[in-house]
Design an enzyme around this catalytic site. Structure first.
Site, PDB file in Angstrom:
ATOM      1  N   TYR A   1       0.849  -1.200   0.000  1.00  0.00           N
ATOM      2  CA  TYR A   1       0.000   0.000   0.000  1.00  0.00           C
ATOM      3  C   TYR A   1       0.878   1.241   0.000  1.00  0.00           C
ATOM      4  O   TYR A   1       1.755   1.382   0.854  1.00  0.00           O
ATOM      5  CB  TYR A   1      -0.930   0.023   1.230  1.00  0.00           C
ATOM      6  CG  TYR A   1      -2.363  -0.113   0.795  1.00  0.00           C
ATOM      7  CD1 TYR A   1      -2.960   0.901   0.046  1.00  0.00           C
ATOM      8  CD2 TYR A   1      -3.104  -1.258   1.069  1.00  0.00           C
ATOM      9  CE1 TYR A   1      -4.250   0.772  -0.422  1.00  0.00           C
ATOM     10  CE2 TYR A   1      -4.400  -1.389   0.610  1.00  0.00           C
ATOM     11  CZ  TYR A   1      -4.971  -0.372  -0.137  1.00  0.00           C
ATOM     12  OH  TYR A   1      -6.243  -0.503  -0.607  1.00  0.00           O
TER      13      TYR A   1
ATOM     14  N   GLU B   1      -0.428   4.682  -0.733  1.00  0.00           N
ATOM     15  CA  GLU B   1      -1.233   5.898  -0.966  1.00  0.00           C
ATOM     16  C   GLU B   1      -0.372   7.136  -0.739  1.00  0.00           C
ATOM     17  O   GLU B   1       0.374   7.207   0.242  1.00  0.00           O
ATOM     18  CB  GLU B   1      -2.442   5.913  -0.037  1.00  0.00           C
ATOM     19  CG  GLU B   1      -3.536   4.987  -0.493  1.00  0.00           C
ATOM     20  CD  GLU B   1      -4.746   5.019   0.416  1.00  0.00           C
ATOM     21  OE1 GLU B   1      -4.688   5.664   1.485  1.00  0.00           O
ATOM     22  OE2 GLU B   1      -5.756   4.401   0.052  1.00  0.00           O
TER      23      GLU B   1
ATOM     24  N   ASP C   1      -4.814  14.052 -25.154  1.00  0.00           N
ATOM     25  CA  ASP C   1      -4.808  12.644 -24.743  1.00  0.00           C
ATOM     26  C   ASP C   1      -4.091  11.903 -25.864  1.00  0.00           C
ATOM     27  O   ASP C   1      -4.664  11.667 -26.929  1.00  0.00           O
ATOM     28  CB  ASP C   1      -6.251  12.163 -24.567  1.00  0.00           C
ATOM     29  CG  ASP C   1      -6.339  10.659 -24.300  1.00  0.00           C
ATOM     30  OD1 ASP C   1      -5.300   9.975 -24.378  1.00  0.00           O
ATOM     31  OD2 ASP C   1      -7.452  10.178 -24.025  1.00  0.00           O
TER      32      ASP C   1
ATOM     33  N   THR D   1      -2.071   6.405 -22.351  1.00  0.00           N
ATOM     34  CA  THR D   1      -1.988   5.049 -21.821  1.00  0.00           C
ATOM     35  C   THR D   1      -0.535   4.614 -22.015  1.00  0.00           C
ATOM     36  O   THR D   1       0.220   5.246 -22.767  1.00  0.00           O
ATOM     37  CB  THR D   1      -2.907   4.074 -22.584  1.00  0.00           C
ATOM     38  OG1 THR D   1      -2.592   4.122 -23.973  1.00  0.00           O
ATOM     39  CG2 THR D   1      -4.373   4.414 -22.381  1.00  0.00           C
TER      40      THR D   1
ATOM     41  N   LYS E   1      -0.078   1.048 -25.528  1.00  0.00           N
ATOM     42  CA  LYS E   1      -0.345   1.018 -26.973  1.00  0.00           C
ATOM     43  C   LYS E   1       0.990   1.135 -27.715  1.00  0.00           C
ATOM     44  O   LYS E   1       1.797   0.223 -27.642  1.00  0.00           O
ATOM     45  CB  LYS E   1      -1.353   2.115 -27.322  1.00  0.00           C
ATOM     46  CG  LYS E   1      -2.699   1.919 -26.609  1.00  0.00           C
ATOM     47  CD  LYS E   1      -3.730   2.900 -27.076  1.00  0.00           C
ATOM     48  CE  LYS E   1      -5.088   2.625 -26.492  1.00  0.00           C
ATOM     49  NZ  LYS E   1      -5.323   3.175 -25.164  1.00  0.00           N
TER      50      LYS E   1
ATOM     51  N   ARG F   1      -0.417  -2.376 -19.125  1.00  0.00           N
ATOM     52  CA  ARG F   1      -1.715  -1.703 -19.228  1.00  0.00           C
ATOM     53  C   ARG F   1      -1.788  -0.638 -18.140  1.00  0.00           C
ATOM     54  O   ARG F   1      -1.635  -0.954 -16.953  1.00  0.00           O
ATOM     55  CB  ARG F   1      -2.799  -2.768 -19.012  1.00  0.00           C
ATOM     56  CG  ARG F   1      -4.217  -2.335 -19.111  1.00  0.00           C
ATOM     57  CD  ARG F   1      -5.072  -3.532 -19.423  1.00  0.00           C
ATOM     58  NE  ARG F   1      -4.703  -3.994 -20.757  1.00  0.00           N
ATOM     59  CZ  ARG F   1      -5.170  -3.463 -21.891  1.00  0.00           C
ATOM     60  NH1 ARG F   1      -6.052  -2.476 -21.853  1.00  0.00           N
ATOM     61  NH2 ARG F   1      -4.783  -3.915 -23.052  1.00  0.00           N
TER      62      ARG F   1
HETATM   63  C1  PLP Z   1      -7.412   8.218 -26.655  1.00  0.00           C
HETATM   64  C2  PLP Z   1      -7.738   7.241 -25.561  1.00  0.00           C
HETATM   65  N1  PLP Z   1      -7.879   7.703 -24.322  1.00  0.00           N
HETATM   66  C3  PLP Z   1      -8.173   6.876 -23.301  1.00  0.00           C
HETATM   67  C4  PLP Z   1      -8.328   5.527 -23.500  1.00  0.00           C
HETATM   68  C5  PLP Z   1      -8.705   4.648 -22.360  1.00  0.00           C
HETATM   69  O1  PLP Z   1      -7.656   3.864 -21.937  1.00  0.00           O
HETATM   70  P1  PLP Z   1      -7.948   2.624 -20.962  1.00  0.00           P
HETATM   71  O2  PLP Z   1      -8.584   1.588 -21.767  1.00  0.00           O
HETATM   72  O3  PLP Z   1      -6.584   2.291 -20.432  1.00  0.00           O
HETATM   73  O4  PLP Z   1      -8.839   3.133 -19.870  1.00  0.00           O
HETATM   74  C6  PLP Z   1      -8.160   5.007 -24.792  1.00  0.00           C
HETATM   75  C7  PLP Z   1      -8.308   3.548 -25.011  1.00  0.00           C
HETATM   76  O5  PLP Z   1      -8.282   3.012 -26.042  1.00  0.00           O
HETATM   77  C8  PLP Z   1      -7.870   5.893 -25.847  1.00  0.00           C
HETATM   78  O6  PLP Z   1      -7.737   5.458 -27.096  1.00  0.00           O
END
Ligand code: PLP
Length: 441
Positions: free
Chosen positions: A69, A71, A215, A241, A244, A250
Site C-alpha cells: 500500500y 497511498e 490525450d 496510456t 499502446k 496496461r
Molecule cells: C485516446 C484514448 N484515451 C483513453 C483511452 C482509455 O484507456 P484505458 O482503456 O486504459 O482506460 C483510450 C483507449 O483506447 C484511448 O484510445
C-alpha cells in the site's frame, strides 16, 4: 525478445516464475492463461490499441510489489515501508518527464480512462464546459460520450472533421470554441490517422482562455520517437496510456506543466493533477504496474525504439496504400501514424467482418467513421493498426501482404474457400514471425 527482430530487444530466455505456482494452485486459470498466450502468439493483432509488452515489462508486473500500500506520492506516503517503492516510482517519474519533455509526471493512473477522469476532476467543475473531438470522427469514450462519466458529469460540445477532406478543420475548432467558451479543450483522438497540430489548438485555447489537454494514448510512442509533433510546450496537460505504441504495461500516465497559467494564484497545476489522481479518484497505486511503466520508459530510451516507431508508421502507410489499391475506402485517404479507419459498409456488417477476420487469426475492431449514421455497437467502419505486427518483426512486404489478405476476406465475406486460404497464409506468417518464442510460461 523473440519475434522483435530489428527493434533491438535482446533475445533471451525469460520466465514468469510464479506461473509454476499458479499451475499447482489453480490449474483452471493457469490453463486458460496458457490458451490466451497461445491465441496471442497464433494470430496477427491489428487492433491499433494493442501491442506485445516485453518479458521485462511483464516480469515487473508479476512481483510482490503488488502487495504494497503506497497511498500518496514519493516521500509523502500514508503507510510505512515505502523506501524502495519511492525509489522505483521516482525513477519512473524522471524517465517520463525526460521522454515527454514534461515538467511534471504522475505515473499512478490505473488506466487511460482514470488519467482523463483525474484531469477533468482537477481542472473542470461538475457541469462545466469541455470541448472535445466528435466521437464518430475519432474521439474516445472518455471525451464526452453520453454513456460515459465524462458526458454525464461535464457539459461537452464537439468539433469534428471536414466532410470532404476528413481532416480536423481548425476554422471549425475555433468557431466551436468561440461559441461554446469551454474551460478545457481536448486535442485528443482514438481513431484519427493524421498528425495533430498542438500549436494551432493552443492559439485557440489562448483566445478563449481555456486549458489545453492532449490525450496521446495512441500516439505516445510516436511522440517520444519525435515522429509526431510534441504536445509540450503547447499543452497544459497530456494524458496517455502506457500499453499502446508505448508498448508497456496496461495503465495510464499524466504529464503536465508545473504552473497553472490560467489561475496562477491557486495551487499549482502539478498539485491539482496529483490530488486529482489521489485522493481524487484513486486509492492505493498499483506499484507493480508503476515499476513496469518505469521499465517500458527505459526501453523507450533505447535508439531501437525510434527504429521500431519508424517501422510502425511505414507499415501503416503501406497497409493504407494496399487497402486503397484493393478498392477499399480509407478515411482521409491514408495515414500519418500507426492506424487507419476503413469504411466497410458497402461490403457487409462491420461486426460480422470483425468476427470473420478474427476466425482466421486477423484481429481488428469495428469503429465509427466520420458522420456515421449507424449505431456505435454496429458502426460502418473498422480500425486497423500496425504497432503489434511491427513488434513481431513484419516489414513493408509482409504489411502489404496482410492488408491484401484482409481486403480479400472483406470483399469475399461469404466465401469459405477464401477464408480457408487466408487462414493458412496467416499461419505461415505467424510461424515466420514468432512472438514470445523463448519465453517459458
Ligand atoms: C485516446 C484514448 N484515451 C483513453 C483511452 C482509455 O484507456 P484505458 O482503456 O486504459 O482506460 C483510450 C483507449 O483506447 C484511448 O484510445
Amino acid at each position: 525478445m523473440a519475434g522483435r527482430k530489428g527493434d533491438g530487444q535482446e533475445k533471451r530466455k525469460a520466465s514468469l516464475v510464479f506461473m509454476k505456482n499458479l499451475k499447482k494452485t489453480d490449474p483452471q486459470i493457469y490453463n486458460l492463461i496458457k490458451k490466451e498466450i497461445e491465441r496471442q502468439k497464433d494470430g496477427l493483432v491489428l487492433i491499433a490499441s494493442e501491442n506485445y509488452a516485453s518479458p521485462a515489462v511483464l516480469s515487473a508486473m508479476a512481483t510482490p510489489l503488488s502487495n504494497k500500500y503506497s497511498e500518496g506520492y514519493p516521500g509523502k506516503r500514508y503507510y510505512s515501508g515505502n523506501k524502495f517503492i519511492d525509489k522505483i516510482e521516482s525513477i519512473g517519474i524522471e524517465r517520463a518527464k525526460r521522454l515527454f519533455k514534461a515538467e511534471h509526471a504522475n505515473l499512478q493512473p490505473h488506466s487511460g480512462a482514470q488519467a482523463n477522469a483525474a484531469v477533468y476532476l482537477a481542472l473542470v467543475g461538475s457541469g462545466e464546459k469541455i470541448l472535445g473531438f466528435d466521437l464518430s470522427c475519432g474521439g474516445h469514450l472518455t471525451h464526452g460520450s453520453k454513456v460515459n462519466f465524462s458526458g454525464k458529469i461535464y457539459n461537452f460540445s464537439y468539433y469534428g472533421v471536414n466532410r470532404k477532406t476528413e481532416l480536423i478543420d481548425f476554422k471549425e475548432v475555433r468557431r466551436a470554441a468561440l461559441k461554446f467558451r469551454p474551460k478545457l479543450i481536448l486535442a485528443s483522438t482514438t481513431s484519427y490517422s493524421r498528425k495533430l497540430d498542438f500549436k494551432k489548438f493552443r492559439e485557440i485555447a489562448d483566445e478563449v482562455k481555456a486549458y489545453l489537454m492532449a490525450d496521446i494514448a495512441h500516439i505516445a510512442g510516436l511522440v517520444i520517437a519525435g515522429l509526431h509533433p510534441q504536445p509540450f510546450p503547447y499543452c497544459d496537460v497530456v494524458t496517455t496510456t502506457t500499453h499502446k505504441t508505448l508498448r508497456g504495461p496496461r495503465g495510464g500516465l499524466i504529464l503536465s506543466k508545473i504552473k497553472d497559467r490560467l489561475n496562477p494564484k491557486e495551487k499549482t497545476l502539478a498539485q491539482k493533477i496529483d490530488s486529482g489522481v489521489f485522493p481524487g479518484i484513486q486509492g492505493g497505486p498499483l506499484e507493480h504496474v508503476i515499476a513496469a511503466k518505469a521499465v517500458c520508459l527505459k526501453e523507450a530510451m533505447n535508439p531501437s525504439f525510434k527504429k521500431y516507431q519508424k517501422q510502425v508508421i511505414l507499415n501503416g502507410k503501406i497497409m493504407a496504400d494496399e487497402f486503397l489499391k484493393q478498392g477499399l475506402k480509407v478515411i482521409s485517404n491514408g495515414t500519418d501514424n500507426h492506424l487507419m479507419v476503413i469504411d466497410v459498409s458497402s461490403f457487409g456488417d462491420s461486426k460480422i467482418i470483425q468476427d470473420e477476420l478474427g476466425k482466421v487469426g486477423l484481429y481488428i475492431n469495428r469503429n465509427a467513421i466520420p458522420f456515421d449514421t449507424r449505431p456505435p455497437y454496429n458502426p460502418s467502419g473498422v480500425r486497423i493498426g500496425s504497432p503489434a505486427i511491427t513488434t513481431r518483426g513484419l516489414k513493408e512486404k509482409e504489411a502489404r501482404q496482410v492488408a491484401r489478405l484482409m481486403s480479400e476476406l472483406i470483399k469475399n465475406i461469404n466465401s469459405q474457400k477464401i477464408k480457408k486460404q487466408i487462414k493458412s497464409e496467416v499461419r505461415k506468417i505467424v510461424k515466420r514471425f514468432p512472438i514470445y518464442e523463448d519465453f517459458q510460461w
